[in-house]
Scaffold this motif. Structure first.
Motif, mmCIF file in Angstrom:
data_model
loop_
_atom_site.group_PDB
_atom_site.id
_atom_site.type_symbol
_atom_site.label_atom_id
_atom_site.label_comp_id
_atom_site.label_asym_id
_atom_site.label_seq_id
_atom_site.Cartn_x
_atom_site.Cartn_y
_atom_site.Cartn_z
ATOM 1 N N ALA A 91 50.871 49.553 47.957
ATOM 2 C CA ALA A 91 51.054 48.527 48.983
ATOM 3 C C ALA A 91 50.845 49.120 50.379
ATOM 4 N N SER A 92 51.395 50.328 50.603
ATOM 5 C CA SER A 92 51.204 50.996 51.901
ATOM 6 C C SER A 92 49.737 51.336 52.134
ATOM 7 N N LEU A 93 49.049 51.747 51.073
ATOM 8 C CA LEU A 93 47.634 52.099 51.178
ATOM 9 C C LEU A 93 46.768 50.863 51.438
ATOM 10 N N SER A 94 47.081 49.766 50.752
ATOM 11 C CA SER A 94 46.212 48.586 50.801
ATOM 12 C C SER A 94 46.101 47.998 52.204
ATOM 13 N N SER A 95 47.154 48.162 53.039
ATOM 14 C CA SER A 95 47.111 47.575 54.385
ATOM 15 C C SER A 95 46.033 48.219 55.250
ATOM 16 N N SER A 96 45.596 49.430 54.908
ATOM 17 C CA SER A 96 44.559 50.088 55.708
ATOM 18 C C SER A 96 43.230 50.231 54.954
ATOM 19 N N LEU A 97 43.126 49.645 53.741
ATOM 20 C CA LEU A 97 41.883 49.720 52.971
ATOM 21 C C LEU A 97 40.799 48.820 53.556
ATOM 22 N N SER A 98 39.551 49.199 53.348
ATOM 23 C CA SER A 98 38.444 48.319 53.714
ATOM 24 C C SER A 98 38.416 47.142 52.745
ATOM 25 N N ASP A 99 37.670 46.080 53.108
ATOM 26 C CA ASP A 99 37.589 44.897 52.251
ATOM 27 C C ASP A 99 37.038 45.228 50.864
ATOM 28 N N ASP A 100 36.060 46.141 50.802
ATOM 29 C CA ASP A 100 35.455 46.502 49.506
ATOM 30 C C ASP A 100 36.457 47.208 48.606
ATOM 31 N N LEU A 101 37.168 48.185 49.167
ATOM 32 C CA LEU A 101 38.153 48.913 48.353
ATOM 33 C C LEU A 101 39.336 48.011 47.982
ATOM 34 N N LEU A 102 39.710 47.114 48.887
ATOM 35 C CA LEU A 102 40.785 46.168 48.564
ATOM 36 C C LEU A 102 40.371 45.274 47.404
ATOM 37 N N ALA A 103 39.127 44.816 47.442
ATOM 38 C CA ALA A 103 38.606 43.990 46.338
ATOM 39 C C ALA A 103 38.608 44.774 45.031
ATOM 40 N N LYS A 104 38.217 46.051 45.116
ATOM 41 C CA LYS A 104 38.195 46.893 43.899
ATOM 42 C C LYS A 104 39.601 47.021 43.310
ATOM 43 N N ALA A 105 40.584 47.297 44.178
ATOM 44 C CA ALA A 105 41.972 47.440 43.703
ATOM 45 C C ALA A 105 42.471 46.148 43.092
ATOM 46 N N THR A 106 42.216 45.040 43.761
ATOM 47 C CA THR A 106 42.701 43.739 43.288
ATOM 48 C C THR A 106 42.065 43.369 41.958
ATOM 49 N N VAL A 107 40.752 43.556 41.849
ATOM 50 C CA VAL A 107 40.044 43.216 40.603
ATOM 51 C C VAL A 107 40.593 44.020 39.430
ATOM 52 N N GLU A 108 40.871 45.302 39.674
ATOM 53 C CA GLU A 108 41.377 46.151 38.575
ATOM 54 C C GLU A 108 42.778 45.696 38.135
ATOM 55 N N VAL A 109 43.627 45.379 39.112
ATOM 56 C CA VAL A 109 44.987 44.945 38.760
ATOM 57 C C VAL A 109 44.942 43.588 38.060
ATOM 58 N N VAL A 110 44.097 42.668 38.554
ATOM 59 C CA VAL A 110 43.995 41.344 37.934
ATOM 60 C C VAL A 110 43.433 41.449 36.529
ATOM 61 N N THR A 111 42.475 42.372 36.330
ATOM 62 C CA THR A 111 41.913 42.588 34.985
ATOM 63 C C THR A 111 43.008 43.046 34.027
ATOM 64 N N LYS A 112 43.840 43.973 34.474
ATOM 65 C CA LYS A 112 44.961 44.432 33.640
ATOM 66 C C LYS A 112 45.931 43.285 33.373
ATOM 67 N N LEU A 113 46.085 42.444 34.381
ATOM 68 C CA LEU A 113 47.018 41.322 34.260
ATOM 69 C C LEU A 113 46.546 40.319 33.213
ATOM 70 N N LYS A 114 45.237 40.163 33.107
ATOM 71 C CA LYS A 114 44.678 39.192 32.157
ATOM 72 C C LYS A 114 44.700 39.707 30.718
ATOM 73 N N ASN A 115 45.003 40.974 30.555
ATOM 74 C CA ASN A 115 45.023 41.566 29.223
ATOM 75 C C ASN A 115 46.290 41.122 28.477
ATOM 76 N N LYS A 116 46.128 40.191 27.563
ATOM 77 C CA LYS A 116 47.279 39.631 26.840
ATOM 78 C C LYS A 116 47.917 40.637 25.899
ATOM 79 N N ALA A 117 47.139 41.678 25.541
ATOM 80 C CA ALA A 117 47.664 42.662 24.582
ATOM 81 C C ALA A 117 48.546 43.709 25.253
ATOM 82 N N ALA A 118 48.609 43.703 26.592
ATOM 83 C CA ALA A 118 49.390 44.717 27.310
ATOM 84 C C ALA A 118 50.879 44.536 27.050
ATOM 85 N N LYS A 119 51.605 45.652 27.134
ATOM 86 C CA LYS A 119 53.061 45.603 26.962
ATOM 87 C C LYS A 119 53.673 44.782 28.095
#
Length: 1133
Positions: A137-165
């Motif tokens: 969260a501290s890092l994301s406030s200073s990330l560029s738009d591209d890196l922020l998108a990369k972080a968000t996409v990865e977390v959302v992808t993990k979130l969509k994984n129904k098999a995750a614990k």
């Protein structure tokens, strides 16, 4: 889930009940013996300390169980630890601090840090994942738009994984919420992928997975507050979800349906509240709390949904006042308070219910618009009071404080709303003030509510309950805590006015309450050893008591009044005591002040020399009141001393003080027995000379000349026809005298002729109109303007003679057309103000002339024509509105612009017959905001602004269509920017500047009158952001809008705060060129102060410190001395 129960177990192990301690220690032993039990270092320390404490427990069976806990605890503590986890946690803590403070300086390492931290979200250790979330969260406030998108996409992808614990899913949801809180509106583009997933998790999570629901609702709350513009499409879904989970309690069956308000069941209800259902394993309260906060975020961020929220959310919130978990109940109260506050924000300055009904009766098609939030709130009033009364009978202090907070806000938003419910609320107030278990906080809340309700309701509502109310309030006056005492004294002040609302009598016997109230306040007044706030409140209250009950306190006044005089001698209480004597002096009782009057007047006269401006103002008012009431008892020598002091207060540099001083002077001269001596003092002390303008001020002000002219006119009429005729002849001679170099004399002469002519027919003076019109040739603009004013007003005195003359001159005198139109405007304005009507033939002539001049090339002429048409429309709306509408489709752009401006002038604050006629046609005029010509668009924007200010009800139905068009006018349009070649250099001209300025000023007006129709989030970015970086003339209204939004819609501003910092920073750091003229330097200073005023408003928003860029801006201001000095003075305005 085993470790989740430990906090509850540890809490009960320290309880007073030995059975609770025994059961809790037994539960701990069971937890410690489980193979899956793991404790982090913090939890180990807590366990060790509490078990050692239990070894000394007075109950043998408890200490015996504690001994049994030692062995498994020691085994768990001696198990080999994964040292790498502890090292990792320490590193994450350090990195989090570094990123928070210096994240912007580490841009080169952002990608590497992001990859490393994202991998830690898969850690098996909950502590590592938790610290990683904070770090990302501290890092994301200073990330560029591209890196922020990369972080968000990865977390959302993990979130969509129904098999995750489930643990991993919860972590990813927390991560999403933390990122959105850190980056604000920048997260908006990712909501489409995220929101549906979170809503799905909420609705499909297993029954026991309360944390998953809680985290999902917390993330949605963050989206509502931080991305209000992009979340709009999901608001309905989130509202229904939050309302569904507001009452989510799967382990509890609610048997409270038979809601009774019978106070006879008070004790029974208290027992119920003490023995209500509890279950340490039940975590559903967390879901309800998260749902309440999510709903609060929706209320705060969506003022345009207020009516819908009253329909769907308000009944549910009232129902949930019965919430069994106290912390959740507080959040429900807070959510309801936010609903009330938003109602106050949205309806501030709008019509009340009576006017709304009146509007609805005139315009039946506006019925939907008249279902205002306040009206909807009134429909729920009985339910609110009934439910709050149940809460006031609860044992919990916290619950009662929350209930009074709701009532307080209710009275602020809807004054006089509780008139029918006072009787049911009195027992709750009594209990809060009398109960020995009541805390100071509860007493203060109860007293503040009592004061508000007393001041906002009719006195006779309270008369049956004065006995029940006065005793606990007077008891609170003697409370040891000064804040309770001060608030109780303020309540007493209101109580005095309620007990005896008027001197003539109200049918209520107030006498039994006079001495108890007096004695209670007197004991505080004479006590010197107390807080200043209490002293001031006691003085103010005693002033009210003496002015209201003075005729029943004759024996007590000799003891009381000297104490008040003594307080005038103390610098700290001086101002309050002066105001108290002003209250006493204005009392119709004519209280006997003989024992202190001479001393009071002497003290007050001395105060006129003091530097404290507020003290001088209060003193002038108090002296005036004393002389009006007790002038016959004040010596003439005192009058002369006062006159001497007044001479130093009369100055054109402080007109407010001057007005007060002159008012006192008039009061002194009005005294028959002293008028001669006072007049002498006035002359001898050159009091009137003080009022003369100084040579440095540039002579008499223009408004002063108008006032003098009015005085001359009234005196002339009072002096009789002969004197009046000779005066008019003298004035015309001044105008005929070409050799006179004194333009001020001619200026005043023309104004006097106008004022006399308006009141009296001057046609006996041959050719007076020609004499006046000759002044149109003057080289001085003020003379021309005065001549135009005079001709118009002379025409008012004899319309049949002079109106045709003016119309004929307009047609034949092209060079004098503008001034003659102003004369015609004076005639029309005066007729509309006096509700007079023109002859039919005159109206036709005037309209033909005006419509012929609609296409004039001169903007000044068009504006005067528009004002004339608008004012005639007030007189003849049936004829004018259709004529104006027809010309909205004229091929001539200037004609279209003129008729829209004419409509603007026809919309005034007071109700007029044109309102009903123009209502169905408004869109024909305002929709010209999308015209191809910029002049027409600006005219439509100005008309919309006038409607919003004077008659907002007429345009609310059109705003959904008008707002996008209005916002479009705030954008810089390149096609309206042209370059003018001036030979040696080129000059850029922005023809769209005035239009953009007008559009932003219109939005500013709409924020005051139609907030419930606006979505601030869609306006702030990009429109307001663009305006903050525009021309000086546009920046100023934008700063005002930003300050207003920070006050009314803080969440919408907070969501995009980072993006607003750069233009503000650029403005306050702008330096004019070295060769800039003084006007440019002064204008830049004004702009910097305007920007700092907006920054001060932003700094007052709670939560503004979460923006790193804004914190950096504030640091820069504090380190730049020149900026800080300006900011400090603005903040303290």
């Amino acid at each position: 889930m085993a470790n989740l129960a430990l906090p509850g177990i540890l809490e009960k192990m320290t309880g007073k009940d030995k059975d609770y301690r025994y059961m809790a220690t037994s539960d701990l032993l069971n937890e410690l013996t489980k193979p899956t039990f793991r404790a982090d270092p913090d939890l180990e320390l807590k366990l060790k300390n509490i078990i050692i404490q239990q070894l000394d427990d007075a109950a043998g069976d408890v200490s015996g169980l504690a001994v049994k806990c030692l062995a498994p605890l020691v085994r768990k503590m001696n198990e080999p630890r994964d040292m790498s986890t502890e090292i990792k946690c320490e590193c994450l803590d350090i990195l989090c601090d570094v990123l928070h403070k210096f994240g912007n300086l580490m841009a080169a390492d952002h990608e590497l840090l992001l990859s490393s931290l994202l991998s830690q979200l898969n850690s098996n250790q909950a502590t590592v994942r938790k610290k990683t979330v904070a770090c990302l969260a501290s890092l994301s406030s200073s990330l560029s738009d591209d890196l922020l998108a990369k972080a968000t996409v990865e977390v959302v992808t993990k979130l969509k994984n129904k098999a995750a614990k489930s643990d991993m899913t919860r972590t990813n949801i927390q991560m999403i919420g933390a990122i959105s809180r850190a980056v604000g509106y920048r997260f908006g583009p990712h909501l489409g992928d995220t929101v549906p997933v979170l809503i799905n998790y909420c609705t499909t999570a297993s029954e026991n997975d309360e944390e998953l629901r809680e985290y999902s609702l917390q993330a949605l709350e963050s989206f509502l507050l931080r991305c209000p513009r992009d979340i709009s499409v999901y608001c309905d879904e989130i509202l229904h979800l939050a309302l569904a989970y507001l009452s989510y309690d799967p382990n509890f069956t609610d048997n409270m349906e038979e809601d009774t308000d019978d106070e006879g069941h008070e004790e029974e209800e208290d027992d119920e509240s003490a023995n209500e259902y509890t279950d340490d394993e039940d975590a559903s309260w967390k879901v309800r709390r998260a749902a309440a906060k999510c709903l609060a975020a929706l209320i705060v961020s969506r003022p345009e949904l207020l009516s819908k929220l009253y329909d769907e959310a308000c009944p549910k919130l009232i129902d949930r006042f019965k919430e069994r978990e106290e912390n959740v109940k507080m959040d429900v109260f807070n959510t309801f308070i936010e609903l009330l506050r938003q109602t106050g924000n949205v309806t501030k300055g709008q019509t009340d219910a009576n006017e709304t009904r009146q509007v609805a009766s005139i315009f039946p098609c506006m019925k939907v618009l008249c279902i205002r939030p306040k009206w909807l709130l009134k429909q729920e009033l009985s339910k609110i009071v009934k439910s709050i009364n149940r809460q006031l009978r609860e044992k919990s202090i916290k619950t009662k404080v929350g209930a009074f907070s709701v009532l307080k806000e209710l009275v602020v938003v809807l004054p006089n709303c509780l008139a029918d419910h006072i009787g049911s609320l009195i027992p709750g107030i009594e209990k809060a003030l009398n109960d020995k278990s009541s805390t100071s906080n509860l007493k203060i809340e109860a007293l503040i509510f009592t004061r508000l309700v007393l001041s906002s309701h009719s006195p006779d509502v309270f008369h049956p309950y004065i006995k029940a109310l006065s005793a606990p309030v007077l008891s609170a006056v003697g409370d040891r805590y000064y804040k309770v005492t001060a608030e109780a004294l303020r309540v007493c002040g209101e109580l005095v006015s309620v007990v005896r609302p008027n001197i003539e009598g109200s049918g209520f016997d107030f006498r039994p309450y006079v001495h108890p109230i007096y004695n209670g306040i007197m004991s505080r007044l004479i006590n010197q050893d107390q807080d200043q706030e209490v002293k001031e409140c006691a003085i103010s209250c005693m002033g009210l008591i003496v002015s209201t009950f003075g005729d029943h306190l004759n024996a007590e006044l000799p003891a009381c009044l000297p104490v008040l005089v003594d307080r005038m001698g103390n610098e700290i209480t001086r101002l309050t005591a002066v105001k108290a004597f002003a209250v006493i002096a204005t009392s119709p009782l004519r209280v006997d002040l003989s024992c202190v009057l001479e001393h009071v007047v002497a003290e007050l006269t001395a105060f006129l020399r003091k530097a404290n401006r507020a003290l001088r103002q209060a003193t002038l008012g108090t002296l005036n009141s004393l002389i009006v009431a007790y002038g016959d008892k004040i010596g003439l020598s005192a009058y002369e001393v006062i006159i001497v002091e007044l001479s130093g207060l009369i100055s054109d540099s402080d007109l407010h003080m001057t007005a007060l001083a002159l008012e006192l002077c008039c009061t002194l001269m009005g005294d028959e027995r002293s008028s001669q001596s006072v007049a002498l003092a006035v002359r001898n002390k050159s009091l009137l000379a003080c009022a003369k303008p100084s040579p440095q001020s540039g002579g008499i002000a223009k408004q002063a000349l108008h006032s003098i002219a009015q005085c001359v006119a009234v005196l002339c009429l009072a002096a009789g026809d002969q004197k009046c005729t000779s005066t008019v002849k003298m004035l015309t001679d001044i105008l005929k005298d070409d050799s006179s170099p004194n333009s001020a004399k001619q200026h005043l002469g023309l104004l006097c002729l106008g004022e006399i002519g308006r009141r009296k027919d001057l046609s006996i003076h041959a050719h007076i109109e020609n004499v006046v019109i000759e002044s149109f040739q003057s080289p001085f603009e003020e003379i021309k303007s005065a001549a135009s004013y005079a001709l118009g007003n002379i025409a008012v005195g004899n319309l049949p003679k002079y109106l045709p003359f003016i119309l004929n001159q307009i047609d034949n005198q092209q060079k004098k057309q503008y001034l003659l139109l102003h004369s015609l405007k004076e005639v029309i304005v005066r007729q509309s103000v006096d509700k007079a009507e023109f002859q039919e033939s005159s109206v036709e002539k005037i309209l033909n002339l005006l419509f012929n001049h609609c296409e004039s090339e001169e903007e000044g002429v068009r504006n005067v024509v528009a004002e004339c048409l608008g004012k005639i429309a007030l007189i003849e709306p049936v004829k004018l509105v259709p004529a104006l509408k027809v010309r909205t489709s004229s091929p001539a752009a200037f004609t279209r612009a003129t008729v829209v401006i004419a409509v603007k002038y026809s919309i005034v604050e007071r109700p007029e017959k044109i309102d009903e006629i123009i209502y169905p046609e408004i869109s024909s005029f305002l929709m010209l905001i999308k015209d191809n010509d910029r002049h027409v668009r600006r005219a439509a924007v100005l008309a919309l602004s006038t409607f919003a200010h004077n008659k907002p009800n007429l345009i609310k139905g059109l705003l959904p269509d008008l707002l996008p068009l209005l916002y479009d006018q705030t954008i810089v349009k390149q096609e309206l920017i042209r370059t003018v070649d001036l030979g040696p250099f080129k000059h850029t001209v922005d023809d769209g500047l005035e239009l953009r300025k007008a559009a932003f000023e219109c939005v500013d007006t709409l924020l005051d009158s139609c907030l419930d129709q606006l979505n601030p989030s869609s306006f702030i970015v990009p429109y307001l952001k663009s305006g903050l970086d525009d021309h000086y003339d546009v920046k100023m209204p934008c700063h005002l809008i930003l300050s207003k939004l920070a006050d009314k819609c803080p969440s919408a501003v907070l969501a995009v705060l980072d993006s607003l910092v750069d233009p503000l920073q650029k403005t306050i750091n702008f330096k004019p060129k070295q060769d800039a003229v003084k006007q440019e330097v002064d204008r830049n200073e004004d702009m910097i102060r305007s920007a700092l005023r907006a920054i001060a408003s932003l700094n007052r928003i709670s939560g503004g410190d979460c923006s790193a860029k804004f914190k950096s801006l504030m640091n820069e201001i504090s380190k730049t001395q020149a900026l800080w000095d300006k900011y400090y003075s603005i903040r303290n305005e």
